[in-house]
Enzyme design. Structure first.
Site, short mmCIF file in Angstrom:
data_model
loop_
_atom_site.label_atom_id
_atom_site.label_comp_id
_atom_site.label_asym_id
_atom_site.label_seq_id
_atom_site.Cartn_x
_atom_site.Cartn_y
_atom_site.Cartn_z
N ASP A 85 12.02 8.08 5.06
CA ASP A 85 12.00 6.62 4.91
C ASP A 85 11.74 6.07 6.31
O ASP A 85 12.55 6.29 7.22
CB ASP A 85 13.36 6.18 4.36
CG ASP A 85 13.53 4.67 4.34
OD1 ASP A 85 12.69 3.93 4.89
OD2 ASP A 85 14.54 4.23 3.77
N ILE A 86 10.64 5.40 6.48
CA ILE A 86 10.21 4.97 7.83
C ILE A 86 11.25 4.07 8.50
O ILE A 86 11.33 4.02 9.73
CB ILE A 86 8.81 4.31 7.75
CG1 ILE A 86 8.11 4.35 9.11
CG2 ILE A 86 8.88 2.90 7.20
CD1 ILE A 86 6.61 4.05 9.05
N ASN A 146 1.58 -7.91 3.85
CA ASN A 146 0.51 -8.69 3.19
C ASN A 146 0.16 -9.88 4.10
O ASN A 146 0.83 -10.10 5.11
CB ASN A 146 0.92 -9.13 1.79
CG ASN A 146 2.17 -9.97 1.79
OD1 ASN A 146 2.23 -10.98 2.49
ND2 ASN A 146 3.18 -9.57 1.05
N GLY A 202 7.49 -2.40 -1.85
CA GLY A 202 7.18 -1.17 -1.14
C GLY A 202 7.82 -1.09 0.23
O GLY A 202 8.95 -1.54 0.44
N ASP A 218 7.16 -2.71 2.87
CA ASP A 218 7.40 -4.05 3.43
C ASP A 218 8.80 -4.55 3.08
O ASP A 218 9.55 -5.03 3.95
CB ASP A 218 6.32 -4.99 2.86
CG ASP A 218 6.18 -6.29 3.62
OD1 ASP A 218 6.76 -6.41 4.72
OD2 ASP A 218 5.48 -7.19 3.12
N THR A 263 -1.88 2.52 0.34
CA THR A 263 -1.89 3.58 -0.69
C THR A 263 -0.79 3.43 -1.74
O THR A 263 -0.65 4.29 -2.61
CB THR A 263 -1.76 4.98 -0.05
OG1 THR A 263 -0.48 5.08 0.60
CG2 THR A 263 -2.86 5.25 0.93
N GLY A 264 -0.03 2.36 -1.67
CA GLY A 264 0.99 2.10 -2.69
C GLY A 264 0.50 1.04 -3.66
O GLY A 264 -0.45 1.26 -4.41
N TYR A 299 -1.30 -1.48 -3.19
CA TYR A 299 -2.71 -1.89 -3.01
C TYR A 299 -3.71 -0.87 -3.55
O TYR A 299 -4.91 -1.14 -3.58
CB TYR A 299 -3.00 -2.21 -1.54
CG TYR A 299 -2.52 -3.58 -1.11
CD1 TYR A 299 -1.81 -4.40 -1.98
CD2 TYR A 299 -2.78 -4.08 0.17
CE1 TYR A 299 -1.38 -5.67 -1.58
CE2 TYR A 299 -2.35 -5.33 0.56
CZ TYR A 299 -1.64 -6.12 -0.32
OH TYR A 299 -1.23 -7.37 0.08
P1 ADP Z 1 0.48 -1.33 0.23
O1 ADP Z 1 0.72 -2.67 -0.41
O2 ADP Z 1 -0.22 -1.44 1.58
O3 ADP Z 1 -0.16 -0.36 -0.69
P2 ADP Z 1 3.11 -0.08 -0.17
O4 ADP Z 1 4.37 -0.40 0.54
O5 ADP Z 1 3.06 -0.35 -1.64
O6 ADP Z 1 1.94 -0.81 0.63
O7 ADP Z 1 2.78 1.46 0.03
C1 ADP Z 1 2.28 1.99 1.22
C2 ADP Z 1 2.82 3.40 1.39
O8 ADP Z 1 4.15 3.35 1.88
C3 ADP Z 1 2.87 4.22 0.10
O9 ADP Z 1 2.39 5.53 0.39
C4 ADP Z 1 4.35 4.26 -0.23
O10 ADP Z 1 4.71 5.43 -0.92
C5 ADP Z 1 4.96 4.24 1.16
N1 ADP Z 1 6.34 3.77 1.28
C6 ADP Z 1 7.06 2.94 0.48
N2 ADP Z 1 8.29 2.76 0.96
C7 ADP Z 1 8.38 3.49 2.12
C8 ADP Z 1 9.38 3.74 3.09
N3 ADP Z 1 10.58 3.19 3.01
N4 ADP Z 1 9.07 4.55 4.14
C9 ADP Z 1 7.86 5.11 4.27
N5 ADP Z 1 6.87 4.92 3.39
C10 ADP Z 1 7.11 4.13 2.32
#
Ligand code: ADP
Length: 164
Positions: free
Chosen positions: A8-9, A22, A30, A32, A116-117, A119
């Protein structure tokens, strides 16, 4: 150096983490949503003061309650089939985020898979773009971390690093 991890970042303690934001910069789902929850309400105030960010560009704020010092917010393209400038915009996200990192003397930075989530950008194609930009910049940083949320993503990035 480029490093792939599964995490988890928001738990990483680096100079900067990158957020897939966004255009409003006012939070969303996600990663964000996770970044805003972990950074606390001051992050939203800082983002409001910036007033938004066009797709393909990046903006920097403090990390507030996060373990990392800075958050670099970049706005990835929504996937519309690939003929609407998506690859160029995604490349520009990685490029802009890394330039902003250099401007702020960041030495260690982690990226999620931008676009990649929610979007919907195809993961393999997105990984190729991410890795190609990161390779151009890797010797300007101590470490660029590819932070995967799940084993499937980690496998994609590891393969991309091996073969590209
Ligand atoms: P976008 O709208 O740019 O697609 P998302 O947040 O939906 O952004 O997804 C972008 C990426 O981040 C996806 O690969 C998703 O699995 C990943 N992601 C979601 N939550 C976390 C987190 N807490 N830490 C790291 N990566 C995450």
């Amino acid at each position: 150096m480029l490093r792939v991890i599964e995490a988890d970042i928001t738990t990483l303690a680096l100079d900067a983490i990158v957020n897939a934001a966004n255009e409003t910069l006012l939070g969303g789902g996600g990663v964000d949503g996770a970044v805003h929850r972990a950074a606390g309400p001051k992050l939203l105030e800082a983002c409001k003061a910036i007033g938004g960010c066009p797709t393909g560009q990046a903006r920097i704020t403090n990390g507030f309650d996060l373990p990392s010092k800075w958050v670099i917010h970049t706005v990835g393209p929504r996937w519309h089939g690939g003929d609407s400038g998506e690859p160029e915009l995604l490349e520009s996200c990685y490029d802009s985020a890394l330039e902003l990192a250099i401007d702020n003397r960041v030495r260690t930075v982690a990226f999620p898979g931008i676009s990649t989530g929610i979007y919907g950008y195809p993961k393999q194609a997105a990984a190729k773009i991410a890795v190609s930009v990161m390779r151009r910049y890797e010797n300007k940083f101590e470490e660029i971390v590819i932070c995967c949320f799940g084993t499937e993503d980690k496998v994609i990035y590891e393969k991309t690093l091996e073969t590209d």
